[in-house]
Design a protein around this motif. Structure first.
Motif, PDB file in Angstrom:
ATOM      1  N   ALA A 444       0.841  -1.193   0.000  1.00 54.93           N
ATOM      2  CA  ALA A 444       0.000   0.000   0.000  1.00 54.93           C
ATOM      3  C   ALA A 444       0.880   1.250   0.000  1.00 54.93           C
ATOM      4  O   ALA A 444       2.090   1.161   0.152  1.00 54.93           O
ATOM      5  N   ARG A 445       0.245   2.424  -0.157  1.00 56.18           N
ATOM      6  CA  ARG A 445       0.964   3.697  -0.154  1.00 56.18           C
ATOM      7  C   ARG A 445       0.764   4.403   1.180  1.00 56.18           C
ATOM      8  O   ARG A 445      -0.226   4.174   1.848  1.00 56.18           O
ATOM      9  N   THR A 446       1.697   5.283   1.499  1.00 50.82           N
ATOM     10  CA  THR A 446       1.526   6.094   2.692  1.00 50.82           C
ATOM     11  C   THR A 446       1.622   7.564   2.330  1.00 50.82           C
ATOM     12  O   THR A 446       2.473   7.955   1.531  1.00 50.82           O
ATOM     13  N   LEU A 447       0.733   8.372   2.905  1.00 49.14           N
ATOM     14  CA  LEU A 447       0.827   9.814   2.752  1.00 49.14           C
ATOM     15  C   LEU A 447       1.004  10.418   4.136  1.00 49.14           C
ATOM     16  O   LEU A 447       0.187  10.201   5.033  1.00 49.14           O
ATOM     17  N   LEU A 448       2.107  11.155   4.327  1.00 50.47           N
ATOM     18  CA  LEU A 448       2.332  11.842   5.590  1.00 50.47           C
ATOM     19  C   LEU A 448       1.953  13.301   5.375  1.00 50.47           C
ATOM     20  O   LEU A 448       2.498  13.946   4.477  1.00 50.47           O
ATOM     21  N   GLY A 449       1.032  13.804   6.164  1.00 54.72           N
ATOM     22  CA  GLY A 449       0.599  15.183   5.960  1.00 54.72           C
ATOM     23  C   GLY A 449       0.858  16.046   7.178  1.00 54.72           C
ATOM     24  O   GLY A 449       0.702  15.585   8.302  1.00 54.72           O
ATOM     25  N   THR A 450       1.282  17.282   6.948  1.00 52.09           N
ATOM     26  CA  THR A 450       1.505  18.213   8.058  1.00 52.09           C
ATOM     27  C   THR A 450       1.872  19.592   7.526  1.00 52.09           C
ATOM     28  O   THR A 450       2.290  19.726   6.370  1.00 52.09           O
ATOM     29  N   ALA A 451       1.714  20.595   8.381  1.00 59.67           N
ATOM     30  CA  ALA A 451       2.183  21.934   8.026  1.00 59.67           C
ATOM     31  C   ALA A 451       3.617  22.116   8.491  1.00 59.67           C
ATOM     32  O   ALA A 451       4.332  22.995   8.018  1.00 59.67           O
ATOM     33  N   THR A 452       4.037  21.288   9.433  1.00 56.78           N
ATOM     34  CA  THR A 452       5.352  21.432  10.035  1.00 56.78           C
ATOM     35  C   THR A 452       6.004  20.056  10.195  1.00 56.78           C
ATOM     36  O   THR A 452       5.930  19.459  11.265  1.00 56.78           O
ATOM     37  N   PRO A 453       6.594  19.527   9.124  1.00 59.32           N
ATOM     38  CA  PRO A 453       7.115  18.158   9.187  1.00 59.32           C
ATOM     39  C   PRO A 453       8.143  17.966  10.298  1.00 59.32           C
ATOM     40  O   PRO A 453       8.838  18.913  10.671  1.00 59.32           O
ATOM     41  N   ALA A 454       8.212  16.736  10.797  1.00 58.39           N
ATOM     42  CA  ALA A 454       9.308  16.376  11.691  1.00 58.39           C
ATOM     43  C   ALA A 454      10.598  16.520  10.902  1.00 58.39           C
ATOM     44  O   ALA A 454      10.624  16.238   9.705  1.00 58.39           O
ATOM     45  N   VAL A 455      11.654  16.973  11.549  1.00 60.71           N
ATOM     46  CA  VAL A 455      12.925  17.174  10.850  1.00 60.71           C
ATOM     47  C   VAL A 455      13.363  15.896  10.137  1.00 60.71           C
ATOM     48  O   VAL A 455      13.796  15.928   8.985  1.00 60.71           O
ATOM     49  N   GLU A 456      13.183  14.754  10.792  1.00 55.40           N
ATOM     50  CA  GLU A 456      13.563  13.474  10.180  1.00 55.40           C
ATOM     51  C   GLU A 456      12.780  13.213   8.895  1.00 55.40           C
ATOM     52  O   GLU A 456      13.315  12.721   7.907  1.00 55.40           O
ATOM     53  N   THR A 457      11.489  13.532   8.920  1.00 57.82           N
ATOM     54  CA  THR A 457      10.645  13.284   7.757  1.00 57.82           C
ATOM     55  C   THR A 457      11.062  14.176   6.590  1.00 57.82           C
ATOM     56  O   THR A 457      11.182  13.719   5.453  1.00 57.82           O
ATOM     57  N   TYR A 458      11.292  15.446   6.903  1.00 57.15           N
ATOM     58  CA  TYR A 458      11.689  16.391   5.862  1.00 57.15           C
ATOM     59  C   TYR A 458      13.031  15.957   5.261  1.00 57.15           C
ATOM     60  O   TYR A 458      13.233  16.003   4.056  1.00 57.15           O
ATOM     61  N   TYR A 459      13.900  15.500   6.136  1.00 62.08           N
ATOM     62  CA  TYR A 459      15.205  14.999   5.690  1.00 62.08           C
ATOM     63  C   TYR A 459      15.015  13.810   4.746  1.00 62.08           C
ATOM     64  O   TYR A 459      15.608  13.741   3.664  1.00 62.08           O
ATOM     65  N   ASN A 460      14.164  12.872   5.149  1.00 67.31           N
ATOM     66  CA  ASN A 460      13.899  11.698   4.315  1.00 67.31           C
ATOM     67  C   ASN A 460      13.321  12.072   2.955  1.00 67.31           C
ATOM     68  O   ASN A 460      13.498  11.354   1.976  1.00 67.31           O
ATOM     69  N   ALA A 461      12.586  13.184   2.913  1.00 72.96           N
ATOM     70  CA  ALA A 461      11.971  13.598   1.658  1.00 72.96           C
ATOM     71  C   ALA A 461      12.946  14.390   0.787  1.00 72.96           C
ATOM     72  O   ALA A 461      12.708  14.576  -0.390  1.00 72.96           O
ATOM     73  N   HIS A 462      14.036  14.877   1.396  1.00 78.00           N
ATOM     74  CA  HIS A 462      14.995  15.657   0.607  1.00 78.00           C
ATOM     75  C   HIS A 462      16.340  14.945   0.495  1.00 78.00           C
ATOM     76  O   HIS A 462      16.467  14.047  -0.318  1.00 78.00           O
ATOM     77  N   GLU A 463      17.297  15.312   1.341  1.00 82.35           N
ATOM     78  CA  GLU A 463      18.615  14.670   1.257  1.00 82.35           C
ATOM     79  C   GLU A 463      18.512  13.146   1.267  1.00 82.35           C
ATOM     80  O   GLU A 463      19.193  12.458   0.537  1.00 82.35           O
ATOM     81  N   GLY A 464      17.670  12.643   2.144  1.00 81.67           N
ATOM     82  CA  GLY A 464      17.553  11.196   2.293  1.00 81.67           C
ATOM     83  C   GLY A 464      17.065  10.498   1.026  1.00 81.67           C
ATOM     84  O   GLY A 464      17.401   9.352   0.771  1.00 81.67           O
ATOM     85  N   GLY A 465      16.239  11.226   0.239  1.00 84.01           N
ATOM     86  CA  GLY A 465      15.731  10.665  -1.007  1.00 84.01           C
ATOM     87  C   GLY A 465      14.806   9.471  -0.839  1.00 84.01           C
ATOM     88  O   GLY A 465      14.557   8.721  -1.775  1.00 84.01           O
ATOM     89  N   LYS A 466      14.273   9.295   0.383  1.00 85.63           N
ATOM     90  CA  LYS A 466      13.441   8.124   0.626  1.00 85.63           C
ATOM     91  C   LYS A 466      11.963   8.359   0.309  1.00 85.63           C
ATOM     92  O   LYS A 466      11.263   7.435  -0.060  1.00 85.63           O
ATOM     93  N   TYR A 467      11.492   9.594   0.551  1.00 87.27           N
ATOM     94  CA  TYR A 467      10.069   9.886   0.371  1.00 87.27           C
ATOM     95  C   TYR A 467       9.873  10.872  -0.772  1.00 87.27           C
ATOM     96  O   TYR A 467      10.743  11.685  -1.059  1.00 87.27           O
ATOM     97  N   GLY A 468       8.685  10.822  -1.365  1.00 89.56           N
ATOM     98  CA  GLY A 468       8.295  11.857  -2.308  1.00 89.56           C
ATOM     99  C   GLY A 468       7.918  13.115  -1.539  1.00 89.56           C
ATOM    100  O   GLY A 468       7.689  13.066  -0.325  1.00 89.56           O
ATOM    101  N   TYR A 469       7.850  14.260  -2.227  1.00 91.02           N
ATOM    102  CA  TYR A 469       7.561  15.507  -1.537  1.00 91.02           C
ATOM    103  C   TYR A 469       6.629  16.372  -2.359  1.00 91.02           C
ATOM    104  O   TYR A 469       6.871  16.626  -3.543  1.00 91.02           O
ATOM    105  N   VAL A 470       5.527  16.819  -1.739  1.00 86.51           N
ATOM    106  CA  VAL A 470       4.588  17.712  -2.398  1.00 86.51           C
ATOM    107  C   VAL A 470       4.254  18.825  -1.420  1.00 86.51           C
ATOM    108  O   VAL A 470       4.048  18.568  -0.236  1.00 86.51           O
ATOM    109  N   SER A 471       4.224  20.071  -1.907  1.00 90.41           N
ATOM    110  CA  SER A 471       3.925  21.141  -0.952  1.00 90.41           C
ATOM    111  C   SER A 471       2.748  21.998  -1.404  1.00 90.41           C
ATOM    112  O   SER A 471       2.429  22.094  -2.588  1.00 90.41           O
TER     113      SER A 471
END
Ligand code: ADP
Ligand code: ZN
Ligand code: ZN
Length: 829
Positions: A444-471
């Motif tokens: 299945a897919r996961t969508l993490l939603g927030t106005a203020t991501p956890a630093v770890e999550t934001y990292y995973n979506a950018h440098e980490g390259g693990k998550y997709g990112y939509v703003s």
């Protein structure tokens, strides 16, 4: 046909337990089914089948038989078991502990020891006082639970005495499974046998002419059932059936007429199982929102990102309309025949969101909440295993454990929330991370939603390259983000113009808003352990006797209470250290602010929202409801007011003490402060005019304050990430906290240093401590803590093995009996 089964029992013990299948149960069960098994001398537990096999146990080990099979089909699905195993291994806890957290109590019955007098005993009065009391208490011949019995005669434990009396033949004990789940039943009325024997319904009606009251009642019955005319003479549990209660409310109902119809076998009563689950009614689709341009774009980007990554982060400012995007995604998923889990943090499960989703999804939505009665949770669990499960589950942390047959999507709303992490007891898991794993297990897919991501999550979506990112950077309807005005409390105090908890500017803005018919929110961040009382001459503050924390004051009960163990104390009249009687009341609690409010805001109709006013679900909902419909216009509250609430008329939000959040001694303090303060600010001006936020702080020059004022998440993130990289904190390492506890401080210290000595050779300087944490004692247990930074060069498997092996050694150490040891993996402290 397998002869042995390994069973998971709901106990904090390692591993699974092997039992033999008696011949008559062979071939009847599969993995994930519940069975009842004996354990120890006389206990019975409900366990879950983990594995079936034919390996006899080692020589000399006695294997008991499974006594009962509870389910013919599994209540734990394969991916559920996989999730339990992952949690147990990743969070370093026992499978049994995961089982405890995962299943509602009604699904894991335990036996209870029942004690009664031995009817065959020679009546010989026991000499001991306790024994005499026990016998006295059991005189009426009824069996009683051992714990209830102890309580009744005023003892904490009576196991030893009971055992002796059993040996003497005076008492007997038996083990019973406590059946805590019973389906809810209702008395219903349906057509009686007469309709089957009588071929012509008209004859029944004709015969009733002579008893007009009965005739009327029968008419009322058909009217209320809305039974179609063609079906009116047919005994049918679907159409011609009604709850007795409803019939009894009809004006034509009378007990005598009803009895008459029953005697003639025209109507009959029976008992039927009914559902406890309340399901909302959906509104027509036309009444729901169409997505705006930003939302449609986000939706397409999310779908596209799922082509590459299983997980996508939706980073949308407050009120950008994330919920509407979720709704559209859920719609698509359900239309494709798949299920959706919508996870929300514990206290954010507001009426608001429930209503909003209920309007769209109606009876397709099931709700799973820890505050719901256990029976409701059991029923929901079982419903999810049927051929008609709810396609959508809205739930808190523990709903990741529900059985999903065809999960397509998990939405984790407010993914940064710390309440996704379970603190105590084990499993100390993070539901957001468990959700990501669960989704991965079933594709299945996961969508993490927030106005203020956890630093770890934001990292995973950018440098980490693990998550997709939509703003989404704009609010819906192009409403401007609130204007944030910083009030420098230090300066105001110096100039002596801060006479209440509210700065003059704050007071003015709030009064203005209330005058114009608007609303305001005052946010007070209370740390559980900030003291409220202090001796003016020696600085003494009252502390809890069981925990090393200052007490807080509760106006309503007029006592001091401990937030850790709940103990209450009378307010001291004088200082026990220096006998000074002038005890100063320091710091503001919400109660105190509420009374200051009355003086400063004459037009305010105040509602207070904090842990104390919202103990029950109803109380919480009433506060929200009253504020929403304008019964109250000023909401004073703690963290709770930050959680995803959506009110139309909030013009001003006052943040009374931003500093509390900034000064917490934790590497995440600034991240948390940013998240919390932006969330609170986001409650202002969600529709129409731009809202205002007055932020009171003593550290007006802190860069973080500027980042908050400018809603510059990126700047906050970059500052934090640089710091964490420099000091080796997540996301650059993983943290595992190790806790050792004992009532006796010396034991605690010895155990901790023993453990440190074992671990140090493996981890060197990556192991910090043992230290006495800032709260060194809770509920009379002394605590020592170590922190392990799992740097990338440490192999995760090996690290886990080392920790568990050391724990095992400590547990079996003869001189350290009774020491508690546990791990907290990825703590959110
Ligand atoms: P978020 O979850 O991002 O904070 P919400 O989904 O709560 O934002 O949306 C904020 C407000 O805007 C809500 O009151 C919602 O009803 C309204 N809204 C959002 N999107 C739309 C839309 N497409 N059409 C009409 N109203 C919308
Ligand atoms: Zn004193
Ligand atoms: Zn306490």
């Amino acid at each position: 046909m397998h002869r042995y089964v390994d069973i998971i029992l709901p106990l904090a013990l390692p591993g699974t337990f092997t039992y033999r299948l008696p011949e008559w149960l062979m071939g009847q069960i599969g993995v994930g089914c519940r069975v009842v098994v004996p354990l120890g001398k006389s206990k019975y537990y409900t366990g879950i089948v983990h594995r079936l096999h034919d390996t006899p146990p080692a020589e000399g080990i006695v294997v008991k038989d499974v006594c009962e099979v509870v389910d013919s089909t599994p209540i734990l699905l394969p991916q559920g078991l996989k999730l339990w195993e992952w949690i147990s291994s990743y969070y370093l806890c026992h499978l049994g502990e995961v089982m405890k957290a995962a299943l509602p109590s009604g699904l894991k019955l335990e036996s209870e020891t029942l004690v009664s007098l031995n009817p065959d005993a020679a009546a010989e009065a026991p000499a001991e006082e306790v024994a005499e009391k026990i016998v006295q208490q059991l005189k009426d011949g009824k069996a009683q639970r051992i714990d209830a019995l102890a309580k009744a005669i005023g003892y904490a434990r009576i196991d030893t005495q009971v055992r002796r009396l059993v040996e003497q033949g005076l008492l007997v004990v038996e083990e019973k499974m406590a059946r805590s789940f019973r389906p809810r039943t209702e008395t219903k009325v349906r057509l009686g046998k007469k309709w089957a024997s009588q071929t012509d319904a008209n004859e029944i009606w004709d015969a009733l002419r002579r008893t007009p009251k009965q005739e009327k009642l029968l008419q009322a019955f058909f009217y209320l059932t809305e039974c179609p005319l063609e079906l009116q003479g047919i005994r049918d549990d679907e159409y011609a059936v009604l709850s007795k209660k409803r019939l009894a409310q009809h004006p034509d109902f009378s007990a005598s007429a009803f009895d008459g119809l029953r005697r003639k076998e025209i109507l009959e009563v029976f008992t039927a199982e009914v559902s406890r689950l309340k399901t909302p009614k959906a509104l027509p689709q036309a009444l729901t929102h169409a997505l705006d341009e930003q939302q449609s774009a986000a939706l397409e980007q999310i779908e596209a990102s799922w082509q590459k990554h299983n997980v996508c982060l939706l980073h949308g400012v407050t009120s950008s309309g994330k919920t509407e995007v979720y709704i559209e995604l859920i719609r698509r998923e359900i239309a494709a025949g798949r299920q959706v889990l919508y996870l929300v943090p514990e206290i954010a499960l507001t009426t608001q969101l429930t209503t909003r989703l209920g309007r769209v999804f109606g009876d397709k939505m099931g709700i799973y909440h820890s505050k719901f009665p256990d029976a409701e949770r059991v029923e929901l669990w079982q419903r999810q295993l049927t051929s008609t499960p709810f396609p959508l589950i809205l739930g808190v942390r523990s709903s990741v454990f529900l059985p999903f047959q065809n999960l397509g999507l998990i939405i984790v709303d407010e993914e940064h929330e710390t309440s996704y992490k379970q603190q105590d007891p084990a499993p100390r898991y993070n539901a957001r991370d468990a959700a990501i794993l669960l989704a991965r297990f079933v594709g299945a897919r996961t969508l993490l939603g927030t106005a203020t991501p956890a630093v770890e999550t934001y990292y995973n979506a950018h440098e980490g390259g693990k998550y997709g990112y939509v703003s989404m950077t704009k609010r819906h309807g192009d409403v401007a983000l609130p204007e944030i005005i910083v009030e420098d409390v230090k300066e105001l105090k110096r100039k002596k113009i801060m006479k209440s908890p509210f700065s003059p500017r704050l007071a003015e803005e709030v009064n203005q808003a209330l005058d114009d018919g608007g609303q305001a929110i005052l946010f007070y961040n209370r740390r559980g352990y900030s003291p409220v009382m202090e001796c003016r001459s020696c600085g003494w503050t009252p502390h809890c006797n069981n925990c090393d924390v200052p007490l807080t004051f509760h106006q309503r009960i007029g006592k001091l209470t401990c937030h850790y163990c709940g103990a209450t104390y009378d307010i001291p009249r004088q200082c026990p250290q220096c006998e000074e009687t002038d005890l100063k009341d320091i710091g503001y609690g919400t109660e105190k602010i509420e009374s200051a409010v009355q003086g400063c805001f004459p037009k305010a109709k105040t509602a207070r929202m904090d842990l104390d006013t919202t103990r029950s679900r109803d109380a919480y909902e009433k506060i929200i409801h009253d504020f929403q419909c304008g019964q109250s216009n000023l909401l004073v509250g703690t963290q709770m007011v930050t959680k995803g609430l959506d009110f139309d008329r909030v013009r001003v939000v006052g943040i009374l003490n931003a500093d509390q959040a900034l000064n917490i001694p934790d590497f995440r303090a600034h991240e948390r402060a940013y998240q919390m303060l932006s969330q609170v600010a986001g409650r202002a001006g969600r529709r129409g005019k731009q809202g205002k936020v007055i932020l009171q702080t003593r550290q007006a020059n802190l860069p973080l304050i500027k980042q908050i004022v400018q809603s510059d998440y990126e700047a906050m993130y970059l500052t934090q990430v640089a710091e964490r990289k420099a000091f080796g904190y997540p996301p650059f390492t993983r943290i595992i906290n190790i806790y050792v506890k004992h009532r006796d401080e010396r034991f605690c210290v010895t155990a901790a240093s023993h453990l440190a000595t074992m671990l140090r050779p493996h981890f060197g300087t990556n192991l910090l401590g043992p230290d006495r944490p800032s709260i060194g004692r809770i509920q009379s247990q002394h605590i020592r803590k170590m922190m392990l930074k799992v740097v990338p060069s440490l192999p995760p498997q090996g690290t886990r093995r080392t920790l568990l092996a050391a724990a095992e050694v400590l547990k079996n150490h003869p001189a350290l009996k009774g020491v508690t040891l546990y791990f907290d993996v990825d703590p959110l402290g």
